[in-house]
Scaffold this motif. Structure first.
Motif, PDB file in Angstrom:
ATOM      1  N   TRP A 157      12.077  26.963 -19.844  1.00 28.24           N
ATOM      2  CA  TRP A 157      12.084  25.598 -20.362  1.00 28.24           C
ATOM      3  C   TRP A 157      13.487  25.136 -20.759  1.00 28.24           C
ATOM      4  O   TRP A 157      14.310  25.941 -21.202  1.00 28.24           O
ATOM      5  CB  TRP A 157      11.179  25.502 -21.601  1.00 28.24           C
ATOM      6  N   ILE A 158      13.721  23.834 -20.619  1.00 26.07           N
ATOM      7  CA  ILE A 158      14.915  23.181 -21.146  1.00 26.07           C
ATOM      8  C   ILE A 158      14.467  22.011 -22.019  1.00 26.07           C
ATOM      9  O   ILE A 158      13.657  21.181 -21.581  1.00 26.07           O
ATOM     10  CB  ILE A 158      15.839  22.644 -20.035  1.00 26.07           C
ATOM     11  N   ILE A 159      14.961  21.951 -23.245  1.00 26.23           N
ATOM     12  CA  ILE A 159      14.688  20.837 -24.150  1.00 26.23           C
ATOM     13  C   ILE A 159      16.018  20.164 -24.461  1.00 26.23           C
ATOM     14  O   ILE A 159      16.978  20.827 -24.866  1.00 26.23           O
ATOM     15  CB  ILE A 159      14.019  21.304 -25.452  1.00 26.23           C
ATOM     16  N   ALA A 160      16.098  18.861 -24.269  1.00 27.18           N
ATOM     17  CA  ALA A 160      17.310  18.097 -24.573  1.00 27.18           C
ATOM     18  C   ALA A 160      17.005  17.067 -25.652  1.00 27.18           C
ATOM     19  O   ALA A 160      16.030  16.312 -25.549  1.00 27.18           O
ATOM     20  CB  ALA A 160      17.849  17.415 -23.319  1.00 27.18           C
ATOM     21  N   ASP A 161      17.863  17.040 -26.675  1.00 27.92           N
ATOM     22  CA  ASP A 161      17.674  16.130 -27.805  1.00 27.92           C
ATOM     23  C   ASP A 161      18.417  14.810 -27.571  1.00 27.92           C
ATOM     24  O   ASP A 161      19.325  14.717 -26.742  1.00 27.92           O
ATOM     25  CB  ASP A 161      18.201  16.800 -29.074  1.00 27.92           C
ATOM     26  N   ASN A 162      17.988  13.776 -28.295  1.00 27.37           N
ATOM     27  CA  ASN A 162      18.660  12.459 -28.337  1.00 27.37           C
ATOM     28  C   ASN A 162      18.590  11.683 -27.029  1.00 27.37           C
ATOM     29  O   ASN A 162      19.437  10.823 -26.776  1.00 27.37           O
ATOM     30  CB  ASN A 162      20.141  12.605 -28.740  1.00 27.37           C
ATOM     31  N   VAL A 163      17.586  11.941 -26.213  1.00 27.71           N
ATOM     32  CA  VAL A 163      17.541  11.296 -24.899  1.00 27.71           C
ATOM     33  C   VAL A 163      17.088   9.837 -24.957  1.00 27.71           C
ATOM     34  O   VAL A 163      17.176   9.122 -23.954  1.00 27.71           O
ATOM     35  CB  VAL A 163      16.653  12.085 -23.914  1.00 27.71           C
ATOM     36  N   LEU A 164      16.623   9.370 -26.118  1.00 31.95           N
ATOM     37  CA  LEU A 164      16.319   7.944 -26.282  1.00 31.95           C
ATOM     38  C   LEU A 164      17.480   7.197 -26.928  1.00 31.95           C
ATOM     39  O   LEU A 164      17.539   5.972 -26.841  1.00 31.95           O
ATOM     40  CB  LEU A 164      15.042   7.756 -27.112  1.00 31.95           C
ATOM     41  N   TRP A 165      18.360   7.928 -27.577  1.00 33.72           N
ATOM     42  CA  TRP A 165      19.635   7.402 -28.071  1.00 33.72           C
ATOM     43  C   TRP A 165      19.463   6.102 -28.862  1.00 33.72           C
ATOM     44  O   TRP A 165      20.080   5.084 -28.576  1.00 33.72           O
ATOM     45  CB  TRP A 165      20.596   7.228 -26.908  1.00 33.72           C
ATOM     46  N   SER A 166      18.579   6.171 -29.856  1.00 32.29           N
ATOM     47  CA  SER A 166      18.286   5.011 -30.723  1.00 32.29           C
ATOM     48  C   SER A 166      17.844   3.785 -29.931  1.00 32.29           C
ATOM     49  O   SER A 166      18.088   2.641 -30.342  1.00 32.29           O
ATOM     50  CB  SER A 166      19.515   4.667 -31.584  1.00 32.29           C
ATOM     51  N   GLY A 167      17.216   4.004 -28.797  1.00 33.37           N
ATOM     52  CA  GLY A 167      16.710   2.903 -27.983  1.00 33.37           C
ATOM     53  C   GLY A 167      17.726   2.308 -27.029  1.00 33.37           C
ATOM     54  O   GLY A 167      17.387   1.411 -26.239  1.00 33.37           O
ATOM     55  N   ASP A 205      14.745  11.191 -32.084  1.00 33.12           N
ATOM     56  CA  ASP A 205      15.546  10.380 -31.171  1.00 33.12           C
ATOM     57  C   ASP A 205      15.245  10.706 -29.709  1.00 33.12           C
ATOM     58  O   ASP A 205      16.026  10.365 -28.828  1.00 33.12           O
ATOM     59  CB  ASP A 205      17.040  10.598 -31.473  1.00 33.12           C
ATOM     60  N   GLY A 206      14.110  11.331 -29.468  1.00 33.49           N
ATOM     61  CA  GLY A 206      13.676  11.611 -28.106  1.00 33.49           C
ATOM     62  C   GLY A 206      14.020  13.014 -27.651  1.00 33.49           C
ATOM     63  O   GLY A 206      15.168  13.452 -27.732  1.00 33.49           O
ATOM     64  N   LEU A 207      13.012  13.742 -27.175  1.00 27.23           N
ATOM     65  CA  LEU A 207      13.202  15.075 -26.606  1.00 27.23           C
ATOM     66  C   LEU A 207      12.718  15.066 -25.163  1.00 27.23           C
ATOM     67  O   LEU A 207      11.558  14.732 -24.897  1.00 27.23           O
ATOM     68  CB  LEU A 207      12.412  16.128 -27.388  1.00 27.23           C
ATOM     69  N   MET A 208      13.602  15.387 -24.233  1.00 29.46           N
ATOM     70  CA  MET A 208      13.186  15.588 -22.853  1.00 29.46           C
ATOM     71  C   MET A 208      12.874  17.070 -22.680  1.00 29.46           C
ATOM     72  O   MET A 208      13.739  17.930 -22.841  1.00 29.46           O
ATOM     73  CB  MET A 208      14.278  15.162 -21.864  1.00 29.46           C
ATOM     74  N   ILE A 209      11.629  17.352 -22.368  1.00 27.76           N
ATOM     75  CA  ILE A 209      11.155  18.730 -22.218  1.00 27.76           C
ATOM     76  C   ILE A 209      10.847  18.948 -20.744  1.00 27.76           C
ATOM     77  O   ILE A 209      10.074  18.184 -20.155  1.00 27.76           O
ATOM     78  CB  ILE A 209       9.892  18.973 -23.072  1.00 27.76           C
ATOM     79  N   CYS A 210      11.451  19.951 -20.158  1.00 33.39           N
ATOM     80  CA  CYS A 210      11.126  20.236 -18.771  1.00 33.39           C
ATOM     81  C   CYS A 210      10.914  21.722 -18.556  1.00 33.39           C
ATOM     82  O   CYS A 210      11.519  22.564 -19.231  1.00 33.39           O
ATOM     83  CB  CYS A 210      12.181  19.688 -17.801  1.00 33.39           C
ATOM     84  N   ARG A 211      10.035  22.041 -17.639  1.00 38.30           N
ATOM     85  CA  ARG A 211       9.680  23.410 -17.299  1.00 38.30           C
ATOM     86  C   ARG A 211      10.060  23.673 -15.846  1.00 38.30           C
ATOM     87  O   ARG A 211       9.701  22.901 -14.952  1.00 38.30           O
ATOM     88  CB  ARG A 211       8.178  23.631 -17.489  1.00 38.30           C
ATOM     89  N   LYS A 212      10.764  24.765 -15.638  1.00 32.61           N
ATOM     90  CA  LYS A 212      11.128  25.145 -14.279  1.00 32.61           C
ATOM     91  C   LYS A 212       9.898  25.721 -13.582  1.00 32.61           C
ATOM     92  O   LYS A 212       9.234  26.621 -14.096  1.00 32.61           O
ATOM     93  CB  LYS A 212      12.253  26.196 -14.294  1.00 32.61           C
ATOM     94  N   LYS A 213       9.575  25.179 -12.449  1.00 29.70           N
ATOM     95  CA  LYS A 213       8.370  25.598 -11.740  1.00 29.70           C
ATOM     96  C   LYS A 213       8.519  27.037 -11.256  1.00 29.70           C
ATOM     97  O   LYS A 213       9.620  27.527 -11.019  1.00 29.70           O
ATOM     98  CB  LYS A 213       8.120  24.679 -10.540  1.00 29.70           C
TER      99      LYS A 213
END
Length: 216
Positions: A157-167, A205-213
């Motif tokens: 998994w990869i989790i990235a923070d702040n991907v909404l960047w306060s809108g 502030d938004g978390l993009m969560i992705c899973r490597k298949k």
């Protein structure tokens, strides 16, 4: 931009397990002694990271962006006894503080600190990563994804923070705003990448969560 009302945010925090004494002390010291204390993860996101780490039983975690060590401790709380987290930060001035709190939390033997440019450090790490957490300079998010994807185990998994960047990601783009531009690129890169499945979660502030298949 506030994504939920202060009242709802307080309700969520009041119905989430409270900070432990060490994290509470770290939170307080960060807000009273360190620049940009808003960068700290805080209890709601911290509990989320602990639960993710614990659910995955991740034995190898890579964090990009240590700051004062709050999120690293939260991730370490979910590690199995033989698990390790590598955490990278460019700011050597905070290393003494993070080391002190890692010891207080009892994770000094499970947290490996790297000081320097993450884009130079990551290629030299011989790791098979179960979970990566990106919370650093926004302009390099797309680069970090490219550097990480081959090091992430299938099913990792990869989790990235702040991907909404306060809108800002849904507002008209200022051509000089390199951070927002990079986050838009990151979100699109993840969305379009054939090797991952993903969820953009509006937590803080938004978390993009992705899973490597790969592994089911």
């Amino acid at each position: 931009m506030e994504f939920i009302s202060k009242e709802l945010d307080n309700y969520c925090n009041n119905h989430t397990s409270p900070e432990c004494e060490i994290l509470s002390a770290l939170n307080h010291e960060t807000h009273t002694s360190v620049l940009n204390p808003r960068m700290i993860s805080g209890n709601l996101q911290g509990q989320f990271l602990t639960m993710i780490s614990r659910m995955l039983q991740a034995k190898c975690i890579l964090e990009i962006g240590t700051y004062t060590g709050y999120s690293a401790i939260c991730l370490a709380k979910g590690l199995p006894a033989d698990g390790v987290i590598h955490t990278i930060d460019v700011n050597e001035e905070l290393e003494d503080m993070t080391t002190r709190y890692f010891k207080k939390a009892g994770f000094e033997h499970q947290i490996v600190q790297h000081i320097g440019d993450a884009s130079q450090i990551i290629p030299n790490l011989d790791l098979e990563i179960d979970l990566a957490f990106i919370d650093a300079d926004k302009k390099n998010y797309p680069l970090y994804f490219d550097l990480l994807i081959d090091k992430i185990k299938p099913g990792g998994w990869i989790i990235a923070d702040n991907v909404l960047w306060s809108g800002k990601i849904i507002e008209e783009l200022d051509p000089s705003d390199k951070a927002t531009k990079a986050l838009l690129e990151y979100n699109k890169k993840v969305q379009d990448h054939p090797a991952v499945e993903n969820l953009l979660l509006p937590l803080r502030d938004g978390l993009m969560i992705c899973r490597k298949k790969g592994n089911q």
